[in-house]
Structures are given as structure tokens and as C-alpha cells.
Design a protein around this motif. Structure first.
Motif, PDB file in Angstrom:
ATOM      1  N   ALA A  35       0.839  -1.203   0.000  1.00 29.89           N
ATOM      2  CA  ALA A  35       0.000   0.000   0.000  1.00 29.89           C
ATOM      3  C   ALA A  35       0.870   1.247   0.000  1.00 29.89           C
ATOM      4  O   ALA A  35       1.903   1.295   0.671  1.00 29.89           O
ATOM      5  N   GLU A  36       0.428   2.242  -0.754  1.00 24.14           N
ATOM      6  CA  GLU A  36       1.123   3.523  -0.716  1.00 24.14           C
ATOM      7  C   GLU A  36       0.875   4.240   0.604  1.00 24.14           C
ATOM      8  O   GLU A  36       1.700   5.040   1.051  1.00 24.14           O
ATOM      9  N   TYR A  37      -0.258   3.903   1.243  1.00 29.61           N
ATOM     10  CA  TYR A  37      -0.573   4.540   2.529  1.00 29.61           C
ATOM     11  C   TYR A  37      -1.399   3.590   3.375  1.00 29.61           C
ATOM     12  O   TYR A  37      -2.313   2.931   2.877  1.00 29.61           O
ATOM     13  N   GLN A  38      -1.065   3.522   4.660  1.00 33.86           N
ATOM     14  CA  GLN A  38      -1.839   2.758   5.624  1.00 33.86           C
ATOM     15  C   GLN A  38      -2.484   3.731   6.609  1.00 33.86           C
ATOM     16  O   GLN A  38      -1.782   4.523   7.248  1.00 33.86           O
ATOM     17  N   SER A  39      -3.789   3.661   6.736  1.00 34.49           N
ATOM     18  CA  SER A  39      -4.471   4.566   7.673  1.00 34.49           C
ATOM     19  C   SER A  39      -4.379   4.077   9.107  1.00 34.49           C
ATOM     20  O   SER A  39      -4.496   4.866  10.051  1.00 34.49           O
ATOM     21  N   SER A  40      -4.168   2.765   9.285  1.00 29.63           N
ATOM     22  CA  SER A  40      -4.085   2.184  10.630  1.00 29.63           C
ATOM     23  C   SER A  40      -2.994   1.121  10.670  1.00 29.63           C
ATOM     24  O   SER A  40      -3.244  -0.023  11.056  1.00 29.63           O
ATOM     25  N   GLY A  41      -1.803   1.479  10.224  1.00 29.45           N
ATOM     26  CA  GLY A  41      -0.700   0.535  10.207  1.00 29.45           C
ATOM     27  C   GLY A  41      -0.395   0.017  11.608  1.00 29.45           C
ATOM     28  O   GLY A  41      -0.501   0.751  12.590  1.00 29.45           O
ATOM     29  N   ARG A  42      -0.030  -1.251  11.688  1.00 27.66           N
ATOM     30  CA  ARG A  42       0.209  -1.880  12.989  1.00 27.66           C
ATOM     31  C   ARG A  42       1.654  -2.326  13.110  1.00 27.66           C
ATOM     32  O   ARG A  42       2.237  -2.830  12.155  1.00 27.66           O
ATOM     33  N   GLY A  43       2.214  -2.129  14.305  1.00 31.01           N
ATOM     34  CA  GLY A  43       3.555  -2.592  14.599  1.00 31.01           C
ATOM     35  C   GLY A  43       3.540  -3.535  15.781  1.00 31.01           C
ATOM     36  O   GLY A  43       2.482  -3.934  16.269  1.00 31.01           O
ATOM     37  N   GLN A  44       4.724  -3.887  16.255  1.00 34.38           N
ATOM     38  CA  GLN A  44       4.830  -4.755  17.412  1.00 34.38           C
ATOM     39  C   GLN A  44       4.300  -4.051  18.662  1.00 34.38           C
ATOM     40  O   GLN A  44       4.240  -2.835  18.730  1.00 34.38           O
ATOM     41  N   ARG A  45       3.912  -4.861  19.670  1.00 35.69           N
ATOM     42  CA  ARG A  45       3.424  -4.377  20.958  1.00 35.69           C
ATOM     43  C   ARG A  45       2.157  -3.536  20.819  1.00 35.69           C
ATOM     44  O   ARG A  45       1.834  -2.721  21.671  1.00 35.69           O
ATOM     45  N   GLY A  46       1.435  -3.693  19.701  1.00 35.01           N
ATOM     46  CA  GLY A  46       0.216  -2.925  19.509  1.00 35.01           C
ATOM     47  C   GLY A  46       0.463  -1.492  19.097  1.00 35.01           C
ATOM     48  O   GLY A  46      -0.465  -0.677  19.051  1.00 35.01           O
ATOM     49  N   ASN A  47       1.708  -1.131  18.773  1.00 28.85           N
ATOM     50  CA  ASN A  47       2.022   0.228  18.362  1.00 28.85           C
ATOM     51  C   ASN A  47       1.479   0.512  16.966  1.00 28.85           C
ATOM     52  O   ASN A  47       1.352  -0.382  16.134  1.00 28.85           O
ATOM     53  N   ALA A  48       1.187   1.793  16.712  1.00 24.93           N
ATOM     54  CA  ALA A  48       0.807   2.207  15.364  1.00 24.93           C
ATOM     55  C   ALA A  48       2.071   2.384  14.524  1.00 24.93           C
ATOM     56  O   ALA A  48       3.135   2.712  15.045  1.00 24.93           O
ATOM     57  N   TRP A  49       1.948   2.133  13.205  1.00 30.21           N
ATOM     58  CA  TRP A  49       3.066   2.379  12.295  1.00 30.21           C
ATOM     59  C   TRP A  49       2.710   3.598  11.458  1.00 30.21           C
ATOM     60  O   TRP A  49       1.736   3.587  10.717  1.00 30.21           O
ATOM     61  N   LYS A  50       3.500   4.672  11.591  1.00 32.26           N
ATOM     62  CA  LYS A  50       3.202   5.937  10.932  1.00 32.26           C
ATOM     63  C   LYS A  50       4.126   6.128   9.737  1.00 32.26           C
ATOM     64  O   LYS A  50       5.340   5.992   9.853  1.00 32.26           O
ATOM     65  N   SER A  51       3.522   6.482   8.595  1.00 33.39           N
ATOM     66  CA  SER A  51       4.304   6.603   7.370  1.00 33.39           C
ATOM     67  C   SER A  51       3.629   7.591   6.431  1.00 33.39           C
ATOM     68  O   SER A  51       2.409   7.550   6.252  1.00 33.39           O
ATOM     69  N   ASP A  52       4.404   8.498   5.826  1.00 28.26           N
ATOM     70  CA  ASP A  52       3.856   9.447   4.868  1.00 28.26           C
ATOM     71  C   ASP A  52       3.452   8.730   3.584  1.00 28.26           C
ATOM     72  O   ASP A  52       4.120   7.787   3.146  1.00 28.26           O
ATOM     73  N   LYS A  53       2.377   9.186   2.969  1.00 23.62           N
ATOM     74  CA  LYS A  53       1.831   8.538   1.784  1.00 23.62           C
ATOM     75  C   LYS A  53       2.835   8.511   0.638  1.00 23.62           C
ATOM     76  O   LYS A  53       3.403   9.529   0.250  1.00 23.62           O
ATOM     77  N   GLY A  54       3.041   7.318   0.094  1.00 25.97           N
ATOM     78  CA  GLY A  54       3.873   7.134  -1.084  1.00 25.97           C
ATOM     79  C   GLY A  54       5.366   7.255  -0.863  1.00 25.97           C
ATOM     80  O   GLY A  54       6.143   7.126  -1.811  1.00 25.97           O
ATOM     81  N   GLU A  55       5.788   7.476   0.389  1.00 21.33           N
ATOM     82  CA  GLU A  55       7.198   7.717   0.649  1.00 21.33           C
ATOM     83  C   GLU A  55       7.976   6.467   1.060  1.00 21.33           C
ATOM     84  O   GLU A  55       9.189   6.408   0.909  1.00 21.33           O
ATOM     85  N   ASN A  56       7.264   5.482   1.599  1.00 23.84           N
ATOM     86  CA  ASN A  56       7.946   4.336   2.195  1.00 23.84           C
ATOM     87  C   ASN A  56       7.356   3.027   1.695  1.00 23.84           C
ATOM     88  O   ASN A  56       6.312   3.005   1.049  1.00 23.84           O
ATOM     89  N   LEU A  57       8.016   1.937   2.037  1.00 26.87           N
ATOM     90  CA  LEU A  57       7.506   0.610   1.711  1.00 26.87           C
ATOM     91  C   LEU A  57       6.693   0.081   2.884  1.00 26.87           C
ATOM     92  O   LEU A  57       7.216  -0.087   3.987  1.00 26.87           O
ATOM     93  N   THR A  58       5.415  -0.158   2.660  1.00 27.53           N
ATOM     94  CA  THR A  58       4.552  -0.801   3.647  1.00 27.53           C
ATOM     95  C   THR A  58       3.854  -1.955   2.930  1.00 27.53           C
ATOM     96  O   THR A  58       3.058  -1.743   2.022  1.00 27.53           O
ATOM     97  N   PHE A  59       4.172  -3.180   3.347  1.00 27.05           N
ATOM     98  CA  PHE A  59       3.673  -4.341   2.622  1.00 27.05           C
ATOM     99  C   PHE A  59       3.630  -5.558   3.529  1.00 27.05           C
ATOM    100  O   PHE A  59       4.260  -5.592   4.593  1.00 27.05           O
ATOM    101  N   SER A  60       2.881  -6.562   3.094  1.00 27.41           N
ATOM    102  CA  SER A  60       2.768  -7.819   3.827  1.00 27.41           C
ATOM    103  C   SER A  60       2.882  -8.977   2.849  1.00 27.41           C
ATOM    104  O   SER A  60       2.345  -8.922   1.739  1.00 27.41           O
ATOM    105  N   ILE A  61       3.569 -10.023   3.284  1.00 26.71           N
ATOM    106  CA  ILE A  61       3.758 -11.230   2.479  1.00 26.71           C
ATOM    107  C   ILE A  61       2.980 -12.370   3.112  1.00 26.71           C
ATOM    108  O   ILE A  61       3.124 -12.632   4.308  1.00 26.71           O
ATOM    109  N   LEU A  62       2.153 -13.043   2.324  1.00 23.81           N
ATOM    110  CA  LEU A  62       1.454 -14.229   2.809  1.00 23.81           C
ATOM    111  C   LEU A  62       2.266 -15.464   2.437  1.00 23.81           C
ATOM    112  O   LEU A  62       2.547 -15.704   1.262  1.00 23.81           O
ATOM    113  N   LEU A  63       2.628 -16.244   3.443  1.00 23.84           N
ATOM    114  CA  LEU A  63       3.372 -17.482   3.236  1.00 23.84           C
ATOM    115  C   LEU A  63       2.480 -18.666   3.569  1.00 23.84           C
ATOM    116  O   LEU A  63       1.756 -18.645   4.566  1.00 23.84           O
TER     117      LEU A  63
END
Length: 273
Positions: A35-63
Motif C-alpha cells: 500500500a502507498e498509505y496505511q491509515s491504521s498501520g500496525r507494529g509490534q506491541r500494539g504500536n501504530a506504524w506511521k508513514s507518509d503517503k507514497g514515501e515508504n515501503l509498507t507491505f505484507s507477504i502471505l506465506l
């Protein structure tokens, strides 16, 4: 095993991990939700993951894994992984990120269990969510947030950095994701002993005496970082130790000054940086 990954890009999602979990039934092994932007990105320990739109890599891999023994016809699935050995997923993803960064001239290390640091600054975080079938992994969703082009960060983030901050360059995030996936596909099928060796060679503060905070007995009402923020209940909780490895289950091994080795689970120890 299926040799080719499939990347699905979205302009905006609440969380790439959430989307991967929602869509899992229709996704093949090595499917990537980006995604170019996550409105509710999640990190470890229940933390939010904050990222500017289109600036960073935010992705998930299904194995997807074989889950009833190595004799099963793979059908495009990854080899079986026992529940007790699931930490290898974090090892593969973290080591692959370090390799990617190294290719772009950025030295990096893995802050156990799976944050990526460049120097003493965090450049990437990861959230791994596994599901089991009996004593084997069935699926794993590996969510990664890598800071790429962002140059400024919210003040509540303690020590962030990005590829662009370090190198002064801008990157094509879609090309970068393709490059990462090529690396990751090689790491995820490595033998356990080789993967562990690579992971340990990249481990942040490995073999160096450092100051830590023991969170294992902290009051439940305290946030995870309270001890390293000088909270009154932190008295007596700081200690000096030397990281000497990681157990087969993924626990952090720290040698204390008296020579004993203590095991720490996730959320039981904090680095003082």
C-alpha cells in the motif's frame, strides 16, 4: 515451491496485514499486499506504524507451508515449519532487509527480534502473524514497514531514520519491493543453521556489554517503554549484560556479569539506547 511472487499494490489500506488476513483464503503462497498509505498501520506491541503517503515501503507477504510433514507434495507451498521453529520467519525477513540495505550502501543490524537499525536509529519494523495447524505452521503474514524516502518524522518517534536520510537519494518504492522479494525468496528456503548464522552475524549489540531494562516483572498498567523512560517503578530494573545468541525458539540470550545466561521472551527486555 512456487518460484514467483505476486505483488498487489493498493493506493490506501487500513493495514496491509489486515488486508492479507482478510483476503488469505484467495491468496497463493508468496502473495504480497502493498500500500502507498496505511491509515491504521500496525507494529509490534500494539504500536501504530506511521508513514507518509507514497514515501515508504509498507507491505505484507502471505506465506503458505506444508503442515503435515516433509513427505507431502508441496503443491507450490514452502517446506514445513514446526510451531517451535517459527522464529525462522522473522530471521529470513530481517536478514533479507539487511541484505537489501547493504546493496544500497547502508550498513544495518537486526535489533532483536526483528527491527532493523542503521547505527542507533530504526529504519524498519516488522509484524509477523502466524497461524498453526497442529504442531506446524499453516500460514504466516509478514508485515514490513521500511522507511525509504521520508525525510521528517513525528516527534513522538524516538529514533527514526530512512534510506533517503542516510544516502541523500530518492528511491522507486515499487522497484525496491521487487528487489527485496527476490532476496527474500532466497532467504526463506535457506537451511535453518545457515539462516541462524546470518541472523546472528547481523544482530545489534551482539557480543557487546550494554545496558538493558528487565520488563519481565513490570506492573501490567505500565506501557512497555516505561522502564526506559525513567518511571518510578523502574528502580532496580536496569542491568548490564552481553547478548550472546538466540535460542532455538527465538528467545534472546543475555550473559550477565556473574557469567550466567538469562533467556528473555518478547516484551521482557528493553534496550537502553
Amino acid at each position: 515451491m512456487k518460484s514467483k511472487y505476486d505483488i498487489k499494490w493498493h493506493e490506501e489500506l487500513d493495514s496491509t496485514n489486515n488486508e492479507a488476513l482478510r483476503a488469505a483464503a484467495g491468496l497463493e503462497n508468496m502473495s504480497v499486499i502493498a500500500a502507498e498509505y496505511q491509515s491504521s498501520g500496525r507494529g509490534q506491541r500494539g504500536n501504530a506504524w506511521k508513514s507518509d503517503k507514497g514515501e515508504n515501503l509498507t507491505f505484507s507477504i502471505l506465506l503458505r507451508f506444508q503442515n503435515d510433514g516433509p513427505e507431502t507434495n508441496s503443491g507450490g507451498l514452502l517446506p514445513p515449519v514446526r510451531a517451535a521453529g517459527q522464529f525462522r520467519i522473522s530471521e529470513a525477513a530481517a536478514a533479507a532487509q539487511c541484505t537489501l540495505l547493504e546493496r544500497h550502501g547502508i550498513p544495518s543490524e537486526i535489533k532483536w527480534p526483528n527491527d532493523i537499525y542503521a547505527g542507533d536509529r530504526k529504519i524498519s519494523g516488522m509484524l509477523v502473524e502466524n497461524s498453526l495447524s497442529g504442531s506446524f505452521l499453516s500460514t504466516s503474514v509478514v508485515g514490513i514497514g521500511l522507511n525509504v524516502n521520508q525525510l521528517s518524522f513525528p516527534p513522538d518517534l524516538p529514533n527514526p531514520t530512512s534510506m533517503a536520510v542516510i544516502t541523500g537519494k530518492r528511491y522507486n518504492i515499487r522497484t525496491l519491493l521487487e528487489e527485496f522479494m527476490e532476496i527474500f525468496c532466497g532467504h526463506i528456503v535457506m537451511p535453518d543453521d545457515r539462516l541462524r548464522k546470518i541472523y546472528l552475524s547481523r544482530l545489534y549489540r551482539m557480543g557487546q556489554e550494554a545496558l538493558f531494562a528487565d520488563l519481565s516483572g513490570r506492573p501490567a498498567y505500565l506501557p512497555a517503554n516505561a522502564l526506559v523512560n525513567g518511571h518510578e517503578d523502574s528502580v532496580g530494573k536496569y542491568f548490564s549484560g552481553t547478548i550472546c545468541g538466540v535460542s532455538s525458539e527465538g528467545l534472546l540470550l543475555v550473559r550477565l556479569r556473574d557469567g550466567s545466561v538469562k533467556k528473555f521472551n518478547f516484551k521482557e527486555i528493553a534496550y537502553v539506547i
